[in-house]
Every structure is written in C-alpha cells, then in structure tokens.
Design an enzyme around this catalytic site. Sequence first.
Site, PDB file in Angstrom:
ATOM      1  N   GLU A 116      -1.822 -34.295 -59.490  1.00 43.79           N
ATOM      2  CA  GLU A 116      -2.230 -33.067 -60.197  1.00 43.79           C
ATOM      3  C   GLU A 116      -3.272 -32.375 -59.344  1.00 43.79           C
ATOM      4  O   GLU A 116      -4.325 -32.957 -59.058  1.00 43.79           O
ATOM      5  CB  GLU A 116      -2.812 -33.367 -61.579  1.00 43.79           C
ATOM      6  CG  GLU A 116      -1.785 -33.763 -62.605  1.00 43.79           C
ATOM      7  CD  GLU A 116      -2.369 -33.901 -64.009  1.00 43.79           C
ATOM      8  OE1 GLU A 116      -3.289 -33.124 -64.364  1.00 43.79           O
ATOM      9  OE2 GLU A 116      -1.908 -34.794 -64.734  1.00 43.79           O
ATOM     10  N   ASN A 143      -1.457 -42.202 -67.289  1.00 41.15           N
ATOM     11  CA  ASN A 143      -2.110 -40.963 -66.854  1.00 41.15           C
ATOM     12  C   ASN A 143      -3.578 -40.960 -67.270  1.00 41.15           C
ATOM     13  O   ASN A 143      -3.892 -41.209 -68.436  1.00 41.15           O
ATOM     14  CB  ASN A 143      -1.419 -39.757 -67.509  1.00 41.15           C
ATOM     15  CG  ASN A 143      -2.064 -38.433 -67.140  1.00 41.15           C
ATOM     16  OD1 ASN A 143      -1.945 -37.971 -66.021  1.00 41.15           O
ATOM     17  ND2 ASN A 143      -2.781 -37.824 -68.086  1.00 41.15           N
ATOM     18  N   GLU A 144      -4.460 -40.711 -66.330  1.00 41.43           N
ATOM     19  CA  GLU A 144      -5.894 -40.458 -66.581  1.00 41.43           C
ATOM     20  C   GLU A 144      -6.492 -41.383 -67.651  1.00 41.43           C
ATOM     21  O   GLU A 144      -7.182 -40.924 -68.574  1.00 41.43           O
ATOM     22  CB  GLU A 144      -6.118 -38.988 -66.971  1.00 41.43           C
ATOM     23  CG  GLU A 144      -5.816 -38.037 -65.835  1.00 41.43           C
ATOM     24  CD  GLU A 144      -6.250 -36.585 -66.077  1.00 41.43           C
ATOM     25  OE1 GLU A 144      -6.626 -36.239 -67.213  1.00 41.43           O
ATOM     26  OE2 GLU A 144      -6.205 -35.803 -65.115  1.00 41.43           O
TER      27      GLU A 144
HETATM   28  O1  AHR Z   1      -2.384 -30.410 -66.278  1.00 43.58           O
HETATM   29  C1  AHR Z   1      -3.127 -30.350 -67.457  1.00 43.58           C
HETATM   30  C2  AHR Z   1      -3.790 -31.659 -67.816  1.00 43.58           C
HETATM   31  O2  AHR Z   1      -4.797 -31.913 -66.870  1.00 43.58           O
HETATM   32  C3  AHR Z   1      -2.950 -32.903 -67.788  1.00 43.58           C
HETATM   33  O3  AHR Z   1      -2.271 -33.123 -68.973  1.00 43.58           O
HETATM   34  C4  AHR Z   1      -3.961 -33.985 -67.560  1.00 43.58           C
HETATM   35  O4  AHR Z   1      -3.408 -35.093 -66.894  1.00 43.58           O
HETATM   36  C5  AHR Z   1      -5.063 -33.304 -66.787  1.00 43.58           C
HETATM   37  O5  AHR Z   1      -6.296 -33.556 -67.329  1.00 43.58           O
END
Ligand code: AHR
Length: 533
Positions: free
Chosen positions: A322, A202-203
């Site tokens: 997201e 993730n990210e």
């Molecule tokens: O959804 C909140 C956060 O936003 C998540 O944990 C992250 O992946 C994004 O920056």
Amino acid sequence: MAAITLYNVVMKEYKIPVTPTTTTGSASTNGLRATLHIDPGTVRADLDRRIFGSFVEHMGRCVYTGIYEPDHPTADRDGFRGDVGDLVRELGPTVLRYPGGNFVSSYRWEDGIGPQQDRPTRLDLAWRGIEPNQVGIDEFVPWARSVGAEPMMAVNLGTRGVHEAIDVLEYSNHPSGTQLSDLRAANGSKEPHDVLMWCLGNELDGPWQMGQKTAEEYGRLAAETAKAMRVVDPRIELVAVGSSNSQMPTFGAWERTTLEHTYDQVDYISLHAYYEELDGDRGSFLASAVDMDSFIDGVVSTADHVGATRRSKRKLRLSFDEWNVWYQQRFVGQNQLEWQFARPLIEDRYTAVDAVVVGSLLISLIEHADRVAIACQAQLVNVIAPILTEPGGAAWRQTVFHPFALAARHARGQVVGVGVGSPRYDTALYGDVPLLQATATQDPGSGETCVLAVNRSQTDALAVTVDLSGLGPVELLEHLLLAAEDGTTVNTAQAPDAVAPRVGTAPQRAEGTLEVLLPPVSFSVLRLRPVVS
Ligand code: AHR
C-alpha cells in the site's frame, strides 16, 4: 487544446492523451543545472514487474460502482464496467491485491461464493459499509486476469485464523476431489484459480484493525498459518504483515519479532505508506520519497538483522503493498460514518503536484528493486485512486494515473546505475534534499533505456546534462512530462484531460550528451533507443 493519441497498442491498449506542447511554460532555470550519468555497466537489479501493482478493497466505491456495476451501460455479462476495465488496461497494473485492507480483517471469504442472490449482506466493520458480497473470489480473480493483472489475495488473520486461511486456499487452488475444490467447480470455476501470492492478514499492529495483535501473537499465528498454507499448496508466496507505517510506535520492533517467528516461512514483509502535503509545506511533500527510501532501508536492515541471527543465506524481499498520496487529514475517520452501501469514501481529487509526488515515489520503489519485489498503489478505483467513476456515468483518469501508466509501460528490464549531480534545497521534514531525483532502466530485449526524473524545484526549471557516453549510439525516442503549472487543477468528468502528459522541450544534443529541460515540479520520462547503423 486537442489531445493526441500516443503510440498505440504494443502490449495493451494505451491511449494516454498527450498535449502536443513543446514549451516549458514561463519558468527559467535561473542558472540551475544538474548532471545525470547513466551507467548500464552497473546492473543494480532486475526490475520485478510486480512493482507496478495496485489494490482493490471492498471499501467505499472501489468495488461497487467502481470496477463492478451490473446496471452500467458498459457492463459486461459478469457485471464489470467495460469503461473501467479499459482504463485499468491502460494503467497497466501487473498485480491486484484483494479484498483488503482493513476490510479483510473481519471478512468471511465464503460469503462471496455461490449464487449471488443467496449471498448474505453483512456489516463491514472496517469502513461501516453494508456489504452485499456480490463480488467475491470467483468474480474477482477472472476479472483481474482479464485486465492483465495477477491476483494477490489477503487472508483474514484478524477475527479468523489458520483454519479459514487453508479453506480459502483449498477452495481457490486445489484442483478437485475435495469438498471445497468441488464446490468451486460447482460454482462455475472448474479450473483452479491458482492464486500464488497471499498476504497473511493486514495491518495487525494497528489499533483500528479488527483483531489487532501484538507482534508476538501475530508472529506465531502467521507462522502457523504459513506452515499450513504451504502444505495445501507449496507453490504459493507469502507476505508477512509489517508495520502499518513507519510512524507506528512499534516500528522496527514489530518487524523483528514477527520475522523471528516467520523468517523461514514467508517470502516477503509488507510496508504501507501514505503521503500528503501538511500545513502548506510543499517542499517536504515533494521530498516524500526521502521518507519512503529510509522506510525501505529500515525494514531491509531489520529483516537482514533477523536473517543474520539465524545464519540465513536467504534475503527476504519486500512487498510495499500500500502506497500513495492520501489526504488523511481530510478524512473524518471511520468512527464518524453511518452504515451505508457504496458510499463515496476518501475519493481524493489529485492535482499535478500530487502526480509528481507519485512519480517520485515510483522512482524510489524502482531504485530499491534489489529488495522491493511487489508494490501496490492504493487503491485502483475511486478510493484514493488513479481512476474515478460516476455511478451510471463516466470514468476518467486522475492526474496520478499518468506517472504510474508511463512508468509501468516504459520502465523495464534491469535497473542500471545513475549518477546524479544536483543542486539541493532545504526541507522542514527531511533536511537537505536534491532537486533532481532520477532512476534508469534498460531492457535487454529492445536495448531501450528509460530514464524517470523529477525536478522538485517549485520555482525553477532544471537544465540537466544527461551523459549518454555509456550507452553507445542512441536516439531520444521521446520526452514525456507531467508538469504542475498550477497546483490546483484536477481532472474531472467534464475535463478529464485537464492535466495530462505533454511532450518535453526539444533537447539539445552535443557529443555523447543530451541537454533536457525539466520544468519546475515535474515528472519526466526519457526514452532512448539504440541507433542501428
Ligand atoms: O487503503 C486504505 C486503507 O489504508 C487500507 O484499508 C488499510 O490497510 C490502510 O490503513
């Protein structure tokens, strides 16, 4: 005003309260007119139902006192709240991404298995949470399926690597006869979980991420992880991490480098985007989908560039895993937080304006269904969410629940061509933007056509002439809309339906057309069905 129950159970229980009003408020059109032509002969794409996904992260109160609260009066024997489960079924997400988010980048999946009383309590480094691990893969996967969604798991490629990723996959999906698959059975899940969608981290481009990486580092790790995971279970689909948002300094370059390493190993590349009204600039906020459109187009171009350099016949698809409205400027930042269990965290209260923007973002995703296969509104409960709960108390729908539920329920089948002729307005962030935004789907099974439309005007209703000539004989089943009569009302435990969909103004019919009135700042769903003679 009393709420009425709308068209009961077809697939899932669905009781969105619709206010039975037939006015458009006091707004007039001031001569504003637009046209909408529906062309079912042009099939743009099959709409992948996974575009209506959501996201459950171990963050704030999304899990604890959100979906899971064993002491709640409605809790089932596994500790999940029944009132929340019912609302999730109404909302209708098809996919639930889990367990993070930033959380996953320092998560040890094996903390969340085995007898609950034996599970360790840990520090969650992402959100400074105290994590008791009472919910893990064996609890989450059956719950997700019980609310009608397919689980989409993320592996930790921040502080961990290939080894842990293949372990959790073996635990989850291998039938039996190995230490980890037998452990799953011993823990109560004899049948494999068969989780088929997996996010490779993730990210990881973000400095806030535990285990941040360069694109080169991430690309290599993701490729090797993907290779090994596919040996464990060749059925799985994999998502490579794209940029955390389109403003990242490495946007574009990150995707290119990552995909140069992973193109043949992954099925999707991820996108994340959050929008908010900044400095009172509502005009730009209402046009946030313009940014989403160009973000998607940019990632598609980059992916296709990498594909072309490899002479690949395969087009990569996108996982917009997201997206939402999030008032990030109101968030103090994780560095200011004390260690705490289940603290309220980014529990944004949404207005009808926010709901219209969410509807508009959904239209953008549907319009890109040729490349966007999966999308997850972030998050599901309490944390920037369509559903809010009180610990031990009520659960209710936020305003943003409604556009999602309406679209997830009614937009089906194929995305068909629309021609929009609309007046335009000027925005500070995106220049000249059409007031009318629309998309249409047609369900080959029922023949039903669903039009989703947004009027971005803050002052005027929009009179829209919908050209139905391509559809053959049809009738309007219903026009449901969410309009922002004032931009401040939010739904609360005491007034959970303060902002809810209502019935649109009776449309005027002429030969082959329909005249509908879209109130200022509104999101509409028009359902048209064939007339059987
Ligand atoms: O959804 C909140 C956060 O936003 C998540 O944990 C992250 O992946 C994004 O920056």
